[in-house]
Design a protein around this motif. Sequence first.
Motif, mmCIF file in Angstrom:
data_model
loop_
_atom_site.group_PDB
_atom_site.id
_atom_site.type_symbol
_atom_site.label_atom_id
_atom_site.label_comp_id
_atom_site.label_asym_id
_atom_site.label_seq_id
_atom_site.Cartn_x
_atom_site.Cartn_y
_atom_site.Cartn_z
ATOM 1 N N ARG A 54 -2.847 77.342 4.855
ATOM 2 C CA ARG A 54 -3.463 77.122 6.166
ATOM 3 C C ARG A 54 -3.295 75.647 6.527
ATOM 4 N NH1 ARG A 54 -6.904 81.395 7.639
ATOM 5 N NH2 ARG A 54 -6.108 83.258 6.560
ATOM 6 N N PHE A 55 -2.319 75.386 7.352
ATOM 7 C CA PHE A 55 -2.040 74.007 7.780
ATOM 8 C C PHE A 55 -1.323 74.093 9.116
ATOM 9 C CE2 PHE A 55 -0.114 69.848 7.990
ATOM 10 C CZ PHE A 55 -0.960 69.023 7.246
ATOM 11 N N ALA A 56 -1.832 73.372 10.110
ATOM 12 C CA ALA A 56 -1.256 73.458 11.451
ATOM 13 C C ALA A 56 -0.951 72.064 11.989
ATOM 14 C CB ALA A 56 -2.217 74.186 12.392
ATOM 15 N N TRP A 57 0.146 71.994 12.743
ATOM 16 C CA TRP A 57 0.488 70.770 13.469
ATOM 17 C C TRP A 57 0.091 70.941 14.939
ATOM 18 C CZ3 TRP A 57 3.221 72.957 9.567
ATOM 19 C CH2 TRP A 57 3.462 72.156 8.441
ATOM 20 N N GLY A 58 0.593 71.995 15.583
ATOM 21 C CA GLY A 58 0.139 72.390 16.907
ATOM 22 C C GLY A 58 0.120 71.280 17.944
ATOM 23 N N LYS A 59 1.275 70.656 18.172
ATOM 24 C CA LYS A 59 1.337 69.581 19.161
ATOM 25 C C LYS A 59 1.027 70.078 20.572
ATOM 26 C CE LYS A 59 2.219 65.955 16.721
ATOM 27 N NZ LYS A 59 1.325 64.792 16.739
ATOM 28 N N GLY A 60 1.343 71.332 20.851
ATOM 29 C CA GLY A 60 0.985 71.922 22.150
ATOM 30 C C GLY A 60 1.979 71.585 23.242
ATOM 31 N N ARG A 61 2.310 72.582 24.068
ATOM 32 C CA ARG A 61 3.257 72.389 25.158
ATOM 33 C C ARG A 61 2.563 72.219 26.506
ATOM 34 N NH1 ARG A 61 6.830 77.359 24.654
ATOM 35 N NH2 ARG A 61 5.187 78.050 23.248
ATOM 36 N N SER A 73 7.409 66.538 11.181
ATOM 37 C CA SER A 73 7.072 66.155 9.813
ATOM 38 C C SER A 73 7.886 66.972 8.817
ATOM 39 C CB SER A 73 5.573 66.382 9.562
ATOM 40 O OG SER A 73 4.778 65.651 10.467
ATOM 41 N N GLY A 74 7.750 66.608 7.554
ATOM 42 C CA GLY A 74 8.481 67.281 6.494
ATOM 43 C C GLY A 74 7.581 68.090 5.580
ATOM 44 N N CYS A 75 8.205 68.736 4.600
ATOM 45 C CA CYS A 75 7.492 69.574 3.650
ATOM 46 C C CYS A 75 8.210 69.500 2.309
ATOM 47 C CB CYS A 75 7.411 71.015 4.154
ATOM 48 S SG CYS A 75 9.013 71.763 4.571
ATOM 49 N N GLU A 421 13.428 85.615 13.021
ATOM 50 C CA GLU A 421 13.370 85.694 14.487
ATOM 51 C C GLU A 421 12.120 85.057 15.059
ATOM 52 O OE1 GLU A 421 15.916 86.665 16.320
ATOM 53 O OE2 GLU A 421 16.967 86.905 14.413
ATOM 54 N N LEU A 422 11.187 84.667 14.205
ATOM 55 C CA LEU A 422 9.945 84.049 14.674
ATOM 56 C C LEU A 422 10.266 82.787 15.463
ATOM 57 C CD1 LEU A 422 6.778 84.170 14.358
ATOM 58 C CD2 LEU A 422 7.088 82.577 12.431
ATOM 59 N N PRO A 423 9.868 82.711 16.751
ATOM 60 C CA PRO A 423 10.172 81.510 17.542
ATOM 61 C C PRO A 423 9.236 80.356 17.164
ATOM 62 C CG PRO A 423 8.974 83.098 18.885
ATOM 63 C CD PRO A 423 9.226 83.759 17.570
ATOM 64 N N ILE A 424 9.806 79.290 16.661
ATOM 65 C CA ILE A 424 9.019 78.133 16.225
ATOM 66 C C ILE A 424 9.664 76.856 16.748
ATOM 67 C CG2 ILE A 424 8.229 79.313 14.131
ATOM 68 C CD1 ILE A 424 10.286 77.654 12.561
ATOM 69 N N VAL A 425 8.937 75.766 16.641
ATOM 70 C CA VAL A 425 9.503 74.443 16.883
ATOM 71 C C VAL A 425 9.804 73.857 15.500
ATOM 72 C CG1 VAL A 425 9.202 72.196 17.990
ATOM 73 C CG2 VAL A 425 8.161 74.228 19.002
ATOM 74 N N GLY A 426 10.923 74.288 14.939
ATOM 75 C CA GLY A 426 11.257 73.941 13.563
ATOM 76 C C GLY A 426 11.564 72.466 13.383
ATOM 77 N N ARG A 427 11.078 71.910 12.279
ATOM 78 C CA ARG A 427 11.384 70.528 11.910
ATOM 79 C C ARG A 427 11.771 70.492 10.429
ATOM 80 N NH1 ARG A 427 11.621 70.345 16.658
ATOM 81 N NH2 ARG A 427 10.597 68.901 18.100
ATOM 82 N N GLY A 428 10.922 69.976 9.569
ATOM 83 C CA GLY A 428 11.259 69.922 8.157
ATOM 84 C C GLY A 428 11.381 71.302 7.542
ATOM 85 N N MET A 429 12.288 71.444 6.572
ATOM 86 C CA MET A 429 12.459 72.703 5.848
ATOM 87 C C MET A 429 12.820 72.403 4.397
ATOM 88 S SD MET A 429 15.084 75.889 6.517
ATOM 89 C CE MET A 429 16.531 74.859 6.255
ATOM 90 N N ALA A 430 12.167 73.132 3.477
ATOM 91 C CA ALA A 430 12.478 73.012 2.056
ATOM 92 C C ALA A 430 12.761 74.403 1.506
ATOM 93 C CB ALA A 430 11.327 72.363 1.298
ATOM 94 N N VAL A 431 13.654 74.469 0.531
ATOM 95 C CA VAL A 431 13.995 75.729 -0.126
ATOM 96 C C VAL A 431 13.534 75.654 -1.572
ATOM 97 C CG1 VAL A 431 15.884 77.238 -0.848
ATOM 98 C CG2 VAL A 431 15.961 76.132 1.398
ATOM 99 N N LEU A 443 10.431 77.246 3.268
ATOM 100 C CA LEU A 443 9.206 76.592 3.718
ATOM 101 C C LEU A 443 9.560 75.749 4.931
ATOM 102 C CD1 LEU A 443 6.185 75.833 3.134
ATOM 103 C CD2 LEU A 443 7.100 73.924 1.777
ATOM 104 N N ILE A 444 8.920 76.022 6.082
ATOM 105 C CA ILE A 444 9.340 75.393 7.335
ATOM 106 C C ILE A 444 8.135 74.844 8.096
ATOM 107 C CG2 ILE A 444 10.657 75.689 9.467
ATOM 108 C CD1 ILE A 444 11.946 78.155 8.259
ATOM 109 N N VAL A 445 8.298 73.671 8.655
ATOM 110 C CA VAL A 445 7.302 73.069 9.541
ATOM 111 C C VAL A 445 7.502 73.601 10.950
ATOM 112 C CG1 VAL A 445 6.531 70.917 10.621
ATOM 113 C CG2 VAL A 445 7.093 70.961 8.176
ATOM 114 N N ASP A 446 6.465 74.243 11.511
ATOM 115 C CA ASP A 446 6.451 74.582 12.936
ATOM 116 C C ASP A 446 5.656 73.496 13.634
ATOM 117 O OD1 ASP A 446 6.207 75.523 15.493
ATOM 118 O OD2 ASP A 446 5.323 77.449 14.957
ATOM 119 N N HIS A 447 6.352 72.599 14.290
ATOM 120 C CA HIS A 447 5.734 71.420 14.887
ATOM 121 C C HIS A 447 4.709 71.776 15.967
ATOM 122 C CE1 HIS A 447 5.426 67.231 15.880
ATOM 123 N NE2 HIS A 447 5.926 67.368 17.094
ATOM 124 N N ASP A 448 4.816 72.957 16.525
ATOM 125 C CA ASP A 448 3.881 73.397 17.559
ATOM 126 C C ASP A 448 3.022 74.566 17.063
ATOM 127 O OD1 ASP A 448 2.697 73.385 20.080
ATOM 128 O OD2 ASP A 448 4.086 74.877 20.869
#
Length: 551
Positions: A54-61, A73-75, A421-431, A443-448
């Motif tokens: 449970r961790f959210a960035w949620g910059k908001g549009r 951000s990264g992960c 297919e999940l629409p996200i604002v992707g940023r950092g990603m780790a495998v 593991l992916i950061v959804d900036h929004d």
Amino acid sequence: MTSPLLRLAGLLAASLSLCFGAGCRSRTQAAPLPSAPTEASPDYRNVAREVGLRFAWGKGRNKIWSNREGFGSGCAFVDYNRDGWMDILLAGQPRCGLFRNRKDGTFEDVTAQVGLARAGEWTGIAAGDYDNDGYPDLYISGFECSMLLRNQAGRAFVDRTSAAGLGEKEWGTSCGFFDYDTDGDLDLLVGHYVVTGPKYPSYCQGERGVLTGCPPMVYPPQFPRLYRNEGQGKFKDVTNPSGLGMAHGKALALQFADYDNDGRLDFYIANDGEPGDLFHAVGGGRYENASMRTGTAFGMAGEAQAGMGVDFGDYDRNGLLDLVVTTFRDETYSLYRNLGHLFEGATAASGLTSTRDYLGFGTRFLDYNDDTWPDLVFANGHVYSNAGENDPGALVRQPTLLYHNQRGTFARVTAGGSGLELPIVGRGMAVGDSRNDGGQELLIVDHDGEVVLLRNHRRSANHWLGVELRGVASNRDGYGARVTVEWPGGKSFRDCSAAGSYLSSMDPRLHFGLGDHSGPVALSVRWPSGRESRMNGVATDRYIRVTEPNR
């Protein structure tokens, strides 16, 4: 992070058009590529919430993002307590989040109890055992902040930033530990982005006159720094003596690899709107910037690109590490095929032209179906929250792209499960593999939005091997070592590095797909110290630990 055609708002009395990158060319729609065959299609699902992340960035549009607000951000996958199970670390604002692996596929938030609740605008993550005590330490970059955290035997982290001589106040981006001078301890490379402040605008006008974030050419560059590990917890800035002062600046991502097979570790820095930097090790702790000579400075159109994510991998299995760089919408992502001492642009020939419609950040070569051919995955999302108002058809939230390697060419996996297919604002990603079953999780950061963890629920019947390294004369993590696995009719290799992607740190264990080969394999390791390990009869479908020989 740049854009097609922009006019500076509030800086110029008259309208001045700025042309950058692929935005100066007419745009053509890429023809759709064939899907990967059904038998290669995975079933990735987002399990983050159900496993306790449970961790959210949620910059908001509902507001216009400035360049800084769209940065992300990264992960990281990191086994911080050395219990053999990958934990998860997320960078963010105002704090980071560390989640301990319960060894049953779920996680618990331990941020506060390990001392990671320090406030800041955190961006990039580097994980590595810089003091060789057996536990991974952390360097976390940020906007005008940074911290070096020493791991106290997996119980807590202690801030050693000032004592180590670090404490940067620039705009920190991707960072990574590696042993540049092969003295047996890990040094630190930190990227930096641009100069901001009251003298520079936060917003600019897009080509349709709509206010949006500004492109990087509006701001002066900041430059990467290389810090040598002096021992006793101290680091020294050796940027200029090492030759790294030749970097172009505006660094967003970095990755380490021995691209020319000479036994010395090189690295690539992806820059935003500046030529990319391929630093070739020439010996004695010095580097030359070989990007112009090798053909890796510019994108597929022959111009500086918005380089945002990077990785090395031998996608055509010719024994040479190739290079991939993610870029802005209207610029195809760049795949550089390694010819030995030169690279050639291979985006079109390999089938990656459909990336032109996306804006890429995190990227990774991975063999998701263990067929021995490295596939590609990209996390995507726009940097402008109102992108469609200036660029009709541009999506802010975008899918994760997975490309199946069909023996040297790529086909997008279009039936890969709801998670892709999940629409996200992707940023950092780790495998990484948090369940130790050989599955490659994303593991992916959804900036929004909230953190995304994609697990594949339709695994291939192919076989695999995971390799964990323990250095003795070399650094404890084995970063920079080359691992080669051989079996009848097949051979694969990888260089050990936790860095790469965008602002992120990977599971440091090396994953090898073996196809339908179920028998034992041979394994060899070329350690940074020059020592070698050789093992025959290695059983598969498991993780093994290889310790560097004493001599």
